[in-house]
Motif scaffolding. Structure first.
Motif, PDB file in Angstrom:
ATOM      1  N   GLU A 116       6.961  61.909   8.036  1.00  0.00           N
ATOM      2  CA  GLU A 116       5.625  61.505   8.606  1.00  0.00           C
ATOM      3  C   GLU A 116       6.002  60.995   9.959  1.00  0.00           C
ATOM      4  O   GLU A 116       5.396  61.316  10.826  1.00  0.00           O
ATOM      5  N   LEU A 117       6.972  60.015  10.237  1.00  0.00           N
ATOM      6  CA  LEU A 117       7.195  59.209  11.150  1.00  0.00           C
ATOM      7  C   LEU A 117       8.251  59.906  12.044  1.00  0.00           C
ATOM      8  O   LEU A 117       8.877  59.646  13.040  1.00  0.00           O
TER       9      LEU A 117
ATOM     10  N   MET B 132      -4.687  55.344   4.000  1.00  0.00           N
ATOM     11  CA  MET B 132      -3.422  55.767   4.323  1.00  0.00           C
ATOM     12  C   MET B 132      -2.876  54.478   5.329  1.00  0.00           C
ATOM     13  O   MET B 132      -3.565  54.177   6.156  1.00  0.00           O
ATOM     14  N   LEU B 133      -1.816  54.080   5.119  1.00  0.00           N
ATOM     15  CA  LEU B 133      -0.827  53.093   5.748  1.00  0.00           C
ATOM     16  C   LEU B 133      -0.499  53.567   7.197  1.00  0.00           C
ATOM     17  O   LEU B 133      -0.111  54.907   7.319  1.00  0.00           O
ATOM     18  N   LEU B 134      -0.966  52.911   8.177  1.00  0.00           N
ATOM     19  CA  LEU B 134      -0.631  53.351   9.511  1.00  0.00           C
ATOM     20  C   LEU B 134       0.455  52.782  10.076  1.00  0.00           C
ATOM     21  O   LEU B 134       0.742  51.389  10.290  1.00  0.00           O
ATOM     22  N   LEU B 135       1.697  53.393  10.298  1.00  0.00           N
ATOM     23  CA  LEU B 135       2.840  52.727  10.718  1.00  0.00           C
ATOM     24  C   LEU B 135       3.251  53.510  12.017  1.00  0.00           C
ATOM     25  O   LEU B 135       3.075  54.764  11.945  1.00  0.00           O
ATOM     26  N   LYS B 136       3.660  52.820  13.010  1.00  0.00           N
ATOM     27  CA  LYS B 136       3.937  53.477  14.232  1.00  0.00           C
ATOM     28  C   LYS B 136       5.136  52.684  14.996  1.00  0.00           C
ATOM     29  O   LYS B 136       4.972  51.997  15.935  1.00  0.00           O
TER      30      LYS B 136
ATOM     31  N   ALA C 251       1.035  44.453   7.007  1.00  0.00           N
ATOM     32  CA  ALA C 251       0.211  44.925   6.293  1.00  0.00           C
ATOM     33  C   ALA C 251      -0.184  44.393   4.894  1.00  0.00           C
ATOM     34  O   ALA C 251      -1.278  44.235   4.382  1.00  0.00           O
TER      35      ALA C 251
ATOM     36  N   GLN D 103       5.963  45.660  10.372  1.00  0.00           N
ATOM     37  CA  GLN D 103       4.680  46.452  10.043  1.00  0.00           C
ATOM     38  C   GLN D 103       4.433  46.442   8.611  1.00  0.00           C
ATOM     39  O   GLN D 103       3.128  46.268   8.411  1.00  0.00           O
TER      40      GLN D 103
END
Length: 133
Positions: free
Chosen positions: A46-47, A1-5, A25, A21
């Motif tokens: 999600e974000l 899973m791609l972690l974007l924050k 990646a 970001q």
């Protein structure tokens, strides 16, 4: 899973943070050419952000040739994206950053203070005509 924050309080527009970001990646190999990105709506949910923000980031990345938007299929990492070519350089930089953060934390500097210091330093470099890459 791609972690974007994304960080809404950083002062940098959210869509630009998403773009950076995602580029990171791709450069580090977490996303590979041809790999599908999350859909706009699911990623926005999600974000916890407006889908238009994600769509803008995707459009800009497509314009830069980093991703391809395929009608009805989604967004995919472009075969022309700079996949992994800078991975060694970034790994070395990550080691340097991790060591600096560890030293600052040992001196009692908080993560938020570190973030502000880094952003201020980068702003100073840009303003003084430094490299700004």
């Amino acid at each position: 899973m791609l972690l974007l924050k994304p960080n809404p309080s950083s002062g940098v527009p959210i869509y630009l943070q998403l773009m950076e970001q995602l580029k990171h990646a791709i450069e580090t190999g977490a996303l590979r050419p041809g790999e599908q990105l999350p859909g706009i709506r699911p990623l926005a949910e999600e974000l916890v952000m407006n889908p238009n923000t994600v769509a803008k980031a995707y459009r800009e990345l497509e314009h830069e040739g980093v991703i391809e938007l395929r009608q009805g299929a989604g967004a995919f990492v472009s075969d022309k994206a700079p996949a992994k070519k800078d991975a060694d350089k970034l790994r070395a930089a990550q080691t340097t950053i991790a060591a600096a953060i560890e030293k600052l934390r040992a001196r009692g500097v908080t993560d938020e203070e570190i973030r502000r210091l880094v952003e201020a330093e980068l702003s100073g470099i840009y303003k003084s005509g430094g490299r700004g890459e």
